[in-house]
Design an enzyme around this catalytic site. Structure first.
Site, PDB file in Angstrom:
ATOM      1  N   GLY A  40       2.601 -12.301  -8.284  1.00 59.87           N
ATOM      2  CA  GLY A  40       3.240 -10.998  -8.193  1.00 59.87           C
ATOM      3  C   GLY A  40       4.225 -10.900  -7.042  1.00 59.87           C
ATOM      4  O   GLY A  40       4.334 -11.791  -6.193  1.00 59.87           O
ATOM      5  N   CYS A  42       4.501  -8.953  -4.261  1.00 61.02           N
ATOM      6  CA  CYS A  42       4.084  -8.867  -2.865  1.00 61.02           C
ATOM      7  C   CYS A  42       3.813 -10.251  -2.286  1.00 61.02           C
ATOM      8  O   CYS A  42       4.296 -10.594  -1.207  1.00 61.02           O
ATOM      9  CB  CYS A  42       2.840  -8.001  -2.737  1.00 61.02           C
ATOM     10  SG  CYS A  42       2.169  -7.951  -1.061  1.00 61.02           S
ATOM     11  N   ALA A 114       5.013 -10.121 -23.053  1.00 61.48           N
ATOM     12  CA  ALA A 114       4.466  -9.208 -24.058  1.00 61.48           C
ATOM     13  C   ALA A 114       5.513  -8.219 -24.546  1.00 61.48           C
ATOM     14  O   ALA A 114       6.357  -7.746 -23.772  1.00 61.48           O
ATOM     15  CB  ALA A 114       3.266  -8.461 -23.489  1.00 61.48           C
ATOM     16  N   GLY A 182      17.840   0.526   2.868  1.00 62.59           N
ATOM     17  CA  GLY A 182      16.421   0.775   2.661  1.00 62.59           C
ATOM     18  C   GLY A 182      15.569  -0.245   3.388  1.00 62.59           C
ATOM     19  O   GLY A 182      16.053  -1.032   4.207  1.00 62.59           O
ATOM     20  N   ASP A 311       5.075  -0.724  -9.614  1.00 61.27           N
ATOM     21  CA  ASP A 311       6.510  -0.456  -9.574  1.00 61.27           C
ATOM     22  C   ASP A 311       7.070   0.022 -10.902  1.00 61.27           C
ATOM     23  O   ASP A 311       8.070   0.737 -10.933  1.00 61.27           O
ATOM     24  CB  ASP A 311       7.269  -1.726  -9.168  1.00 61.27           C
ATOM     25  CG  ASP A 311       7.094  -2.063  -7.698  1.00 61.27           C
ATOM     26  OD1 ASP A 311       6.303  -1.384  -7.019  1.00 61.27           O
ATOM     27  OD2 ASP A 311       7.744  -3.017  -7.235  1.00 61.27           O
ATOM     28  N   HIS A 451      -6.594   4.363  28.368  1.00 64.43           N
ATOM     29  CA  HIS A 451      -5.343   4.332  29.129  1.00 64.43           C
ATOM     30  C   HIS A 451      -5.257   3.021  29.913  1.00 64.43           C
ATOM     31  O   HIS A 451      -6.231   2.610  30.532  1.00 64.43           O
ATOM     32  CB  HIS A 451      -5.298   5.507  30.105  1.00 64.43           C
ATOM     33  CG  HIS A 451      -4.099   5.487  31.009  1.00 64.43           C
ATOM     34  ND1 HIS A 451      -2.843   5.864  30.575  1.00 64.43           N
ATOM     35  CD2 HIS A 451      -3.962   5.107  32.315  1.00 64.43           C
ATOM     36  CE1 HIS A 451      -1.982   5.736  31.567  1.00 64.43           C
ATOM     37  NE2 HIS A 451      -2.637   5.274  32.646  1.00 64.43           N
TER      38      HIS A 451
END
Length: 468
Positions: A40, A42, A114, A182, A311, A451
């Site tokens: 895929g 990613c 498909a 983007g 997507d 801190h």
């Protein structure tokens, strides 16, 4: 003809999540995936390979800025071939693991493409040249997305790179013109600048990161320009041509002027489109919203037995959302098979929608934006605090960035957060957790923060909202 309870089109993050969920529920399941490699977007061409390259760029930026911290580095250099070799080694490990998951016997795997014959019938064009027809009581479409390349005069003739090319390119051009503003465009612009290349970014919209609040986008633009990148927003690209020395030139309009920018390469990163055009969705009664499969919050399409995830349907092209969509699509497909009323289906909730952009500085957001709040007519309180006035980030050397909290004007519940700054994609998760428990700004201020840490910067805007 083999019959299945659930057929999943696509074996990426959303598709695999759907398949494993259906198989775990006892459904006879098949995954259909015709890609050259399994894994895929990613794993193969998105999140993981891009972050691997970016990590190398980040290390080089640290070396580049070493003198500021009293360190002297001699003889450093960038070897892009080794950067790509490391990426290939890591990604092979990730993709081999996913391929093993897809082949571990929990469900069938058909390596092919498909097309719907009807809502219950899929014709599969197998990669080996054969053909197979299967029946499925339910189908989950998770066919992903593809790179969008616009029609720009001269672009095709001049030649260009896409994100796929960059992620496997062993040599790097000395100068790059990036078309787009983007996440993908800016991350790869950051990579090229980080390894010492000259970068120009050309964005069509008036701001980078279309859809994000303008203060967030503009702060990133300021930081990138301070690093030496050229950034042009609010443009209209007119043409691309090649000069006599082989250098490529982009001509565009900007602020009423015609501007020309030249570079060795052009990177086209103007978004992606849903890969839905080859599925024959009309034969199954599945409607589209432009290129995306139209779905309800249950991930059900206009065909009752067909669901979608990732997507191909949106509305957000983000991996963790695709996984959740795949899981819910499978759960609801099983409820459909049991004859449950659609009002009982599980629904997606995008209240905690989360974005992360791995530039330097990083950008991350969660929840509602100021733009969305205004559009919805919500009364909100907005407070920010800059990194250059915060102890740990000053030690870190942060010159740009801020954190922002958005709270309900009456209840002071935290509705959204944003960060432009160091480790922003990590810092945002504190606000994700707070919002998951519907915490108020006052409750956030009462949580101890060590801190000095970057995380304690959130307490300042939280205090301002709580006291408002």
């Amino acid at each position: 003809m083999t019959e299945y309870d659930v057929a999943v089109i696509g074996g990426g993050s959303g598709g695999y999540a759907a398949a494993r969920t259906a198989a775990a529920g006892g459904m006879k399941t098949v995954v259909v995936d015709g890609a050259d490699e399994l894994g895929g977007l990613c794993i193969l061409r998105g999140c993981m390979p891009s972050k691997t390259l970016i990590e190398s760029a980040n290390r080089n930026i640290v070396i580049r800025e070493a003198e500021e911290f009293g360190l002297k580095v001699d003889g450093s250099s960038v070897d892009t071939k080794k950067i790509i070799e490391r990426k290939r080694w890591l990604i092979k490990d990730f993709s081999d693991y996913r391929e093993g998951q897809l082949n571990d016997g929990r469900f069938d795997l058909l390596r092919g493409f498909a097309r719907f014959e009807d809502a219950n019938t899929l014709k599969i064009q197998l990669r080996d040249g054969g053909e197979e027809v299967i029946k499925a009581k339910t189908v989950i479409i998770a066919s992903g997305s593809s790179i969008f390349v616009p029609e720009i005069p001269g672009l095709k003739e001049a030649g260009y790179l896409t994100s796929d090319d960059v992620l496997d390119k062993e040599d790097a051009p000395e100068s790059v013109i990036v078309l787009g503003g983007g996440a993908i465009a800016l991350e790869l612009a950051h990579y090229y600048d980080g390894i010492g290349k000259r970068v120009t970014v050309i964005q069509r919209s008036e701001h980078l990161l279309t859809g994000m609040d303008h203060d967030v986008a503009d702060e990133l633009e300021t930081a990138l320009k301070d690093r030496g990148l050229e950034v042009f927003c609010g443009t209209k690209i007119l043409k691309v041509d090649v000069l006599t020395d082989g250098v490529k030139r982009v001509t565009f309009e900007h602020k009423g002027q015609t501007v020309e920018v030249a570079g060795e390469e052009i990177l086209v990163a103007l978004g992606r489109y849903a890969t839905s055009d080859k599925l024959a969705l009309d034969k199954a009664g599945v409607a589209l919203n432009k290129d995306k499969v139209k779905v309800e919050a249950s991930m059900q399409t206009t065909a009752p037995n067909i669901f979608a995830a990732g997507d191909v349907c949106g509305p957000y092209e983000i991996v963790h959302i695709a996984i959740e969509q795949g899981e819910k699509a499978a759960e609801n497909a099983m409820m459909y098979l049991r004859g449950c009323d659609p009002t009982e289906y599980q629904l997606m909730d995008y209240r905690l929608k989360l974005y992360g952009i791995f530039t330097e500085p990083q950008v991350a957001t969660v929840g509602i934006t100021e733009i969305e709040a205004a559009r919805e007519g919500r009364e909100v309180l907005v407070e920010t605090y800059p990194f250059n006035d915060h102890g740990k980030s000053m030690v870190h050397g942060s010159k740009h960035g801020f954190v922002k909290l958005i709270g309900d004007a009456k209840t002071k519940e935290i509705l959204g957060g944003a960060v432009v700054g160091p480790e922003g994609t990590e810092l945002i998760h504190e606000i994700v957790v707070a919002m998951a428990f519907r915490a108020t700004a006052g409750q956030l201020t009462r949580i101890p923060h060590y801190h000095p840490t970057l995380s304690e910067i959130w307490t300042y805007p939280a205090e301002d909202i709580a006291d408002a």
